[in-house]
Every structure is written in structure tokens, then in C-alpha cells.
Scaffold this motif. Structure first.
Motif, PDB file in Angstrom:
ATOM      1  N   MET A 194      -0.138 -33.998  13.899  1.00  0.00           N
ATOM      2  CA  MET A 194       1.252 -34.187  13.466  1.00  0.00           C
ATOM      3  C   MET A 194       1.702 -35.646  13.571  1.00  0.00           C
ATOM      4  SD  MET A 194       1.025 -33.432  16.783  1.00  0.00           S
ATOM      5  CE  MET A 194       0.876 -31.655  16.687  1.00  0.00           C
ATOM      6  N   ARG A 195       0.964 -36.457  14.341  1.00  0.00           N
ATOM      7  CA  ARG A 195       1.398 -37.839  14.563  1.00  0.00           C
ATOM      8  C   ARG A 195       1.279 -38.704  13.316  1.00  0.00           C
ATOM      9  NH1 ARG A 195      -1.990 -38.034  20.093  1.00  0.00           N
ATOM     10  NH2 ARG A 195      -0.624 -36.655  21.324  1.00  0.00           N
ATOM     11  N   SER A 196       0.438 -38.326  12.394  1.00  0.00           N
ATOM     12  CA  SER A 196       0.264 -39.121  11.182  1.00  0.00           C
ATOM     13  C   SER A 196       1.174 -38.667  10.046  1.00  0.00           C
ATOM     14  CB  SER A 196      -1.199 -39.052  10.713  1.00  0.00           C
ATOM     15  OG  SER A 196      -1.562 -37.713  10.424  1.00  0.00           O
ATOM     16  N   HIS A 197       1.967 -37.627  10.308  1.00  0.00           N
ATOM     17  CA  HIS A 197       2.864 -37.116   9.270  1.00  0.00           C
ATOM     18  C   HIS A 197       4.315 -37.470   9.612  1.00  0.00           C
ATOM     19  CE1 HIS A 197      -0.133 -34.758   7.048  1.00  0.00           C
ATOM     20  NE2 HIS A 197      -0.663 -34.472   8.224  1.00  0.00           N
ATOM     21  N   LEU A 198       5.088 -37.738   8.590  1.00  0.00           N
ATOM     22  CA  LEU A 198       6.485 -38.107   8.763  1.00  0.00           C
ATOM     23  C   LEU A 198       7.253 -37.001   9.493  1.00  0.00           C
ATOM     24  CD1 LEU A 198       8.828 -40.098   8.022  1.00  0.00           C
ATOM     25  CD2 LEU A 198       9.164 -38.692   5.975  1.00  0.00           C
ATOM     26  N   ARG A 220       5.552 -41.917  12.664  1.00  0.00           N
ATOM     27  CA  ARG A 220       6.391 -42.187  11.504  1.00  0.00           C
ATOM     28  C   ARG A 220       7.608 -41.261  11.558  1.00  0.00           C
ATOM     29  NH1 ARG A 220       3.436 -40.408   6.769  1.00  0.00           N
ATOM     30  NH2 ARG A 220       5.100 -41.446   5.604  1.00  0.00           N
ATOM     31  N   THR A 221       8.787 -41.823  11.495  1.00  0.00           N
ATOM     32  CA  THR A 221       9.993 -41.004  11.583  1.00  0.00           C
ATOM     33  C   THR A 221      11.037 -41.450  10.569  1.00  0.00           C
ATOM     34  OG1 THR A 221      10.985 -42.448  13.271  1.00  0.00           O
ATOM     35  CG2 THR A 221       9.709 -40.544  14.057  1.00  0.00           C
ATOM     36  N   TRP A 222      11.805 -40.483  10.116  1.00  0.00           N
ATOM     37  CA  TRP A 222      13.075 -40.725   9.447  1.00  0.00           C
ATOM     38  C   TRP A 222      14.141 -40.185  10.377  1.00  0.00           C
ATOM     39  CZ3 TRP A 222      13.058 -39.321   3.498  1.00  0.00           C
ATOM     40  CH2 TRP A 222      12.237 -40.226   2.817  1.00  0.00           C
ATOM     41  N   ARG A 223      15.183 -40.967  10.615  1.00  0.00           N
ATOM     42  CA  ARG A 223      16.239 -40.551  11.536  1.00  0.00           C
ATOM     43  C   ARG A 223      17.500 -40.218  10.730  1.00  0.00           C
ATOM     44  NH1 ARG A 223      14.569 -41.663  16.785  1.00  0.00           N
ATOM     45  NH2 ARG A 223      12.548 -42.714  16.779  1.00  0.00           N
ATOM     46  N   LEU A 224      17.968 -39.006  10.944  1.00  0.00           N
ATOM     47  CA  LEU A 224      19.084 -38.486  10.167  1.00  0.00           C
ATOM     48  C   LEU A 224      20.228 -38.104  11.101  1.00  0.00           C
ATOM     49  CD1 LEU A 224      16.872 -36.077   8.046  1.00  0.00           C
ATOM     50  CD2 LEU A 224      17.614 -38.353   7.374  1.00  0.00           C
ATOM     51  N   GLY A 239       8.971 -33.995   5.077  1.00  0.00           N
ATOM     52  CA  GLY A 239       8.408 -34.214   6.407  1.00  0.00           C
ATOM     53  C   GLY A 239       8.442 -32.925   7.193  1.00  0.00           C
ATOM     54  N   TRP A 240       8.092 -33.014   8.480  1.00  0.00           N
ATOM     55  CA  TRP A 240       8.194 -31.855   9.352  1.00  0.00           C
ATOM     56  C   TRP A 240       9.199 -32.180  10.460  1.00  0.00           C
ATOM     57  CZ3 TRP A 240       7.044 -31.570  14.613  1.00  0.00           C
ATOM     58  CH2 TRP A 240       6.441 -32.710  15.180  1.00  0.00           C
ATOM     59  N   GLY A 241       9.683 -31.173  11.128  1.00  0.00           N
ATOM     60  CA  GLY A 241      10.646 -31.418  12.195  1.00  0.00           C
ATOM     61  C   GLY A 241      11.112 -30.121  12.813  1.00  0.00           C
ATOM     62  N   GLU A 264       0.143 -29.044  20.833  1.00  0.00           N
ATOM     63  CA  GLU A 264       0.621 -29.837  21.956  1.00  0.00           C
ATOM     64  C   GLU A 264       1.975 -29.301  22.433  1.00  0.00           C
ATOM     65  OE1 GLU A 264       0.514 -33.980  21.051  1.00  0.00           O
ATOM     66  OE2 GLU A 264      -1.390 -33.837  19.988  1.00  0.00           O
ATOM     67  N   PRO A 265       2.321 -29.517  23.686  1.00  0.00           N
ATOM     68  CA  PRO A 265       3.600 -29.010  24.213  1.00  0.00           C
ATOM     69  C   PRO A 265       4.777 -29.502  23.385  1.00  0.00           C
ATOM     70  CG  PRO A 265       2.212 -29.851  25.985  1.00  0.00           C
ATOM     71  CD  PRO A 265       1.541 -30.244  24.705  1.00  0.00           C
ATOM     72  N   PHE A 266       5.668 -28.577  23.091  1.00  0.00           N
ATOM     73  CA  PHE A 266       6.838 -28.909  22.286  1.00  0.00           C
ATOM     74  C   PHE A 266       8.069 -28.288  22.955  1.00  0.00           C
ATOM     75  CE2 PHE A 266       9.912 -28.280  18.872  1.00  0.00           C
ATOM     76  CZ  PHE A 266       9.883 -29.513  18.244  1.00  0.00           C
TER      77      PHE A 266
END
Length: 301
Positions: A194-198, A220-224, A239-241, A264-266
Motif C-alpha cells: 500500500m505504500r506505493s499507492h496514493l 504518496r498522499t493527497w490531503r483533503l 487512491g485508497w484510504g 499491516e496493523p491499521f
């Protein structure tokens, strides 16, 4: 033209009683007055306003004249406004807030908030409500700026000595993506994938949460700043979120969004924390809201 003299509130209410009861006698019985008192009051109003309000000749039941009908709505409004004033005074004497300013975290489910505010209106009809919906640190910021009385915030922010806090519930967060997203199409998501996906991340403009990340796992992040915008972009496969499960139940059922099984822990729980200023204890209306939220956010067996 004679000078107009404002009629008394008592006389205006007698006028309304005559209209609603259809007779001077009916108004007298309703108000516990003599018919002569009712007749005198109507005569006084007509004299003070220099208008004939009722047609009396040819019928035992007085009927409104055209001018009387034209004034009826305004007389009703004056009576209702005065009742509202007295109700407000009684509320203030009982310690009820003149206004409740409530700020809630955007994660608070609408199916909890909307019925609560409906019930609030019924229970406190004379208490105006000012509602703010914010994210993360912007919620307690309104308390610190004294623009809100009670806050329902997200993850507890340490170091806010001016505020009292109480955890009253939690929202289940779900990592999701559209079915067209590469993560949703993988049979098994491997550690680090997941680290390589937005990742779409909720943020805000408050200095309380500046440079702080909550459950950010991607490089990689978009902040909304808007949860609705985040939801729309997730459905588009951008993206995912993470989203509150309550907000995407229909999407998960229809397949518009897919729940991701991350290796991974979420952080799946998003605490909801009630906050108020230590130097301003909430009044009766705010305490009622707090009690109701405690109950409505408690999982039912």
C-alpha cells in the motif's frame, strides 16, 4: 385623522379570542371574563386604531370586517412573539443557555446526529442551535477560541489543559478502494504494497494538528479537508484510504468500494471525545446533548 394609540396586549388577545370562539360570549367563557369586559376591550381597540374590526349588525355572531381580516395575521404574530419572549425569560431564569454552539467531528455518523438534533428541537424549542462540522484539530480549536460550548472531537489531542475531555464512543474505520484500484484487485495484499499507492488522507487547517498524521501508511498522499470529497475520490479509484463504516455501508454492499485486507496493523477505531472548557461548564441543554450522545454511541447488545 386621530392619533393612533397602541392597544394593550390583553386587548389584542381578547380580539383573537373573539375571532377564534366566534362570539363575545364564547371569548368571555374562554378567558373567564364578563361579556361586558370583552365588548369594552373590542370597542377600545377599534377606538384606538380608528378602525371597525367586527360587523355586529344583523347577526348575533360578530364577523371580521375586511380591515379586521387584514390585521389578524399581525395580531397573531404579536401574541406569539410575546409568548416566545416569556418562554425565553423563563428558560434563562432556570439557567438554560441563551444559545447552544455545538461543534462535531465530521466522522460523527449522520444517523446519530440528525435524530439527536430533531429531539433537541422538541425538548429545547427556545434554545437556538449553532452547529459546526469540522475535522481533527479544528474541532477543539473552536472551543479554545470560545466559538463553541460543547465539542465532539476525534482522536484526543494531548496538552489541551484548558479543556475537559471524556471518551464517549468510537467509529469503526475501514480501509477501502474502488474495485478498479490495483490494491482491490490483488488476491492478497503483501506487506508494504500500500505504500506505493496514493493514499487519500483527511486533514484540516488547525495548528493543533499541523504536521500530525493519523493512520498514514503511504509515501504518496493527497490531503483533503472534506470527507465527502474523499469519499467521491475513493469511488473514482483515484487512491485508497480509510472511511467510517457507517458512511460507506451502501458502497460496500453494492461493490462500489471494496474493503481492503491490509497485512499491516491499521487503526480501525476512531475515538469520539466530548470536550468543553474548564472555565465554562456546559448548561442544561449541552449536558442533555452529552448524555444522549453517550447513550446513542454505546453499542447495543
Amino acid at each position: 385623522m386621530p392619533n393612533l394609540v397602541p392597544p394593550s396586549l390583553d386587548h389584542l388577545r381578547i380580539f383573537l379570542a373573539v375571532v377564534e370562539e366566534g362570539s363575545f360570549g364564547g371569548a368571555a367563557r374562554r378567558l373567564g371574563r364578563a361579556v361586558s369586559v370583552i365588548s369594552y376591550a373590542i370597542a377600545q381597540i377599534e377606538l384606538q386604531l380608528d378602525l371597525t374590526l367586527f360587523e355586529r349588525e344583523g347577526s348575533r355572531r360578530p364577523s371580521l370586517t375586511e380591515k379586521g381580516r387584514a390585521l389578524l395575521a399581525e395580531v397573531h404574530a404579536i401574541s406569539e412573539d410575546f409568548d416566545a419572549l416569556l418562554s425565553k425569560v423563563r428558560s434563562l431564569r432556570q439557567g438554560l443557555e441563551a444559545e447552544l454552539s455545538l461543534v462535531v467531528d465530521v466522522m460523527l455518523p449522520g444517523h446519530v446526529l440528525a435524530p439527536l438534533l430533531r429531539d433537541f428541537q422538541v425538548r429545547f424549542p427556545r434554545v437556538p442551535l449553532r452547529l459546526h462540522v469540522e475535522a481533527l484539530g479544528a474541532v477543539p480549536s473552536l472551543l479554545l477560541e470560545e466559538r463553541a460550548t460543547l465539542a465532539i472531537a476525534g482522536p484526543d489531542l494531548p496538552g489541551l489543559a484548558e479543556l475537559e475531555t471524556e471518551v464517549i464512543g468510537a467509529i469503526e474505520m475501514v480501509p477501502v478502494a474502488a474495485p478498479t484500484h490495483p490494491l482491490a484487485q490483488q488476491a492478497r495484499i503483501r506487506p508494504g504494497d500500500m505504500r506505493s499507492h496514493l493514499q487519500l488522507v483527511l486533514t484540516d487547517r488547525s495548528p493543533l494538528t499541523r504536521n500530525r498524521d493519523f493512520a498514514v501508511m503511504s509515501q504518496r498522499t493527497w490531503r483533503l479537508a472534506d470527507l465527502g470529497a474523499k469519499h467521491a475520490l475513493l469511488r473514482e479509484g483515484i487512491g485508497w484510504g480509510a472511511m467510517p463504516r457507517d458512511a460507506i455501508t451502501a458502497d460496500l454492499a453494492s461493490g462500489a468500494l471494496i474493503e481492503l485486507a491490509l497485512p499491516e496493523p491499521f487503526a480501525t477505531n476512531y475515538p469520539l471525545v466530548a470536550m468543553w472548557r474548564r472555565d465554562g461548564r456546559p448548561g442544561p441543554a449541552a449536558l442533555w446533548v452529552l448524555d444522549e450522545l453517550r447513550e446513542r454511541l454505546t453499542p447495543q447488545p
